[in-house]
Design a protein around this motif. Structure first.
Motif, PDB file in Angstrom:
ATOM      1  N   VAL A  15       0.867  -1.329   0.085  1.00  0.00           N
ATOM      2  CA  VAL A  15       0.124   0.086   0.066  1.00  0.00           C
ATOM      3  C   VAL A  15       0.830   1.277   0.082  1.00  0.00           C
ATOM      4  N   GLU A  16       1.063   1.942  -1.167  1.00  0.00           N
ATOM      5  CA  GLU A  16       2.038   2.794  -1.477  1.00  0.00           C
ATOM      6  C   GLU A  16       1.688   3.795  -2.646  1.00  0.00           C
ATOM      7  N   ASP A  17       1.891   5.134  -2.495  1.00  0.00           N
ATOM      8  CA  ASP A  17       1.304   5.912  -3.395  1.00  0.00           C
ATOM      9  C   ASP A  17       2.388   6.567  -4.459  1.00  0.00           C
ATOM     10  N   GLU A  18       3.820   6.351  -4.000  1.00  0.00           N
ATOM     11  CA  GLU A  18       4.870   6.729  -4.747  1.00  0.00           C
ATOM     12  C   GLU A  18       5.309   5.629  -5.971  1.00  0.00           C
ATOM     13  N   PRO A  19       5.186   5.897  -7.270  1.00  0.00           N
ATOM     14  CA  PRO A  19       5.468   5.232  -8.403  1.00  0.00           C
ATOM     15  C   PRO A  19       6.948   4.393  -8.089  1.00  0.00           C
ATOM     16  N   LEU A  59       2.359  -1.401   4.653  1.00  0.00           N
ATOM     17  CA  LEU A  59       1.603  -0.109   4.645  1.00  0.00           C
ATOM     18  C   LEU A  59       2.382   1.138   4.615  1.00  0.00           C
ATOM     19  N   ASP A  60       2.388   1.960   3.768  1.00  0.00           N
ATOM     20  CA  ASP A  60       3.006   3.223   3.717  1.00  0.00           C
ATOM     21  C   ASP A  60       2.365   4.103   5.021  1.00  0.00           C
ATOM     22  N   TRP A  61       3.040   4.990   5.791  1.00  0.00           N
ATOM     23  CA  TRP A  61       2.383   5.940   6.673  1.00  0.00           C
ATOM     24  C   TRP A  61       1.607   7.186   5.957  1.00  0.00           C
ATOM     25  N   MET A  62       2.385   7.750   5.074  1.00  0.00           N
ATOM     26  CA  MET A  62       2.023   8.826   4.476  1.00  0.00           C
ATOM     27  C   MET A  62       1.257   8.423   3.013  1.00  0.00           C
ATOM     28  N   LEU A  63      -0.033   8.468   3.060  1.00  0.00           N
ATOM     29  CA  LEU A  63      -0.959   8.153   1.980  1.00  0.00           C
ATOM     30  C   LEU A  63      -1.926   9.195   1.987  1.00  0.00           C
ATOM     31  N   VAL A 111      11.892   2.089   8.342  1.00  0.00           N
ATOM     32  CA  VAL A 111      12.200   3.459   7.821  1.00  0.00           C
ATOM     33  C   VAL A 111      12.702   3.947   6.465  1.00  0.00           C
ATOM     34  N   LYS A 112      12.193   4.776   5.673  1.00  0.00           N
ATOM     35  CA  LYS A 112      12.855   4.958   4.483  1.00  0.00           C
ATOM     36  C   LYS A 112      13.972   5.942   4.736  1.00  0.00           C
ATOM     37  N   PRO A 113      14.850   5.742   3.608  1.00  0.00           N
ATOM     38  CA  PRO A 113      15.048   4.775   3.067  1.00  0.00           C
ATOM     39  C   PRO A 113      15.611   3.569   3.504  1.00  0.00           C
TER      40      PRO A 113
HETATM   41 CA    CA Z   1       3.464   7.802   0.721  1.00  0.00          CA
END
Ligand code: CA
Length: 237
Positions: A15-19, A59-63, A111-113
């Motif tokens: 679940v992520e919004d950055e391509p 699950l990405d935190w920031m969506l 944690v990214k990266p």
């Molecule tokens: Ca995101």
């Protein structure tokens, strides 16, 4: 690590919004034996979880719309998904956020990266904790056995001493015996995608791997395919 023999590939819902990140996750997880689904926001994620229960939700935190934390909370509130393994992915590394992530019920927190290799190792560790029967403990080919939990290789019952790089190289070859791996592909899988490694470095490590495996005059199981790469092949002679 990989799915137990005959078992289906574990299904990870990303679940992520950055391509670019979706691409990176999908590529690495599929190379390591997972099947992936992609949801770009919370509503899509909840629908997809309803359709097919994943083995792991990443699950990405920031969506956009619903945050990862809120999705996590909603999944934990339903009987069907209360126990679902959830990994939170976030750029925010502050301790308070980390604690909030765990309070919401995430099983792990990355944690990214992050390094794709570490991520994959954490996912397998989570699979082992939550569903041990689905995860193979060893890889075997001919008289070579790898203990995936201990990161140890044996040949004909004797320990084979390998550096971490040679261990990963052997593991990649053992995942798909007979398959010919190009040097470029081995660099992606062993050193990581986007890491600059010269192709002849692969040859150096293959040579060292051969030397370690073939000690005591054992037969060489690594086939050099001219112009193509390397494969593990017991029938090479
Ligand atoms: Ca995101």
């Amino acid at each position: 690590m990989r799915a137990a023999d005959g078992g289906p590939r574990p299904y990870v819902l990303i679940v992520e919004d950055e391509p670019p990140l979706i691409e990176l996750l999908k590529y690495n997880l599929e190379a390591e034996g997972f099947r992936t689904g992609i949801a770009r926001d919370g509503d899509e994620a909840l629908l997809m979880v309803d359709e097919e229960t994943p083995d792991i939700v990443m699950l990405d935190w920031m969506l956009p719309e619903i945050s990862g934390i809120e999705i996590c909370r909603q999944l934990r509130a339903k009987d069907k998904t209360r126990e679902l393994p959830i990994v939170m992915l976030t750029a925010r590394g502050e301790e308070a956020d980390r604690l909030r992530g765990f309070e919401t019920g995430a099983d792990d927190y990355i944690v990214k990266p992050f390094s794709p290799r570490e991520l994959v190792a954490r996912l397998w560790a989570l699979m082992r904790r939550t569903n041990p029967a689905s995860v193979a403990e060893t890889l075997e080919y001919d008289d070579i056995v790898i203990d995936l939990a201990k990161h140890k290789a044996m040949r004909a019952g004797q320990p084979v001493h390998l550096s971490p790089t040679e261990y990963r190289l052997l593991r990649v070859l053992m995942e798909r015996p007979l398959r010919v791996f190009s040097r470029e592909w081995l660099i992606d899988l062993v050193w990581g995608r986007g890491v600059y490694v010269e192709e002849r470095t692969v040859d150096v490590h293959i040579r060292r791997l051969r030397r370690a495996l073939n000690a005591h005059g054992r037969k060489d199981l690594i086939r050099t395919v001219r112009g193509a790469g390397y494969a593990l092949d017991a029938e090479r002679h």
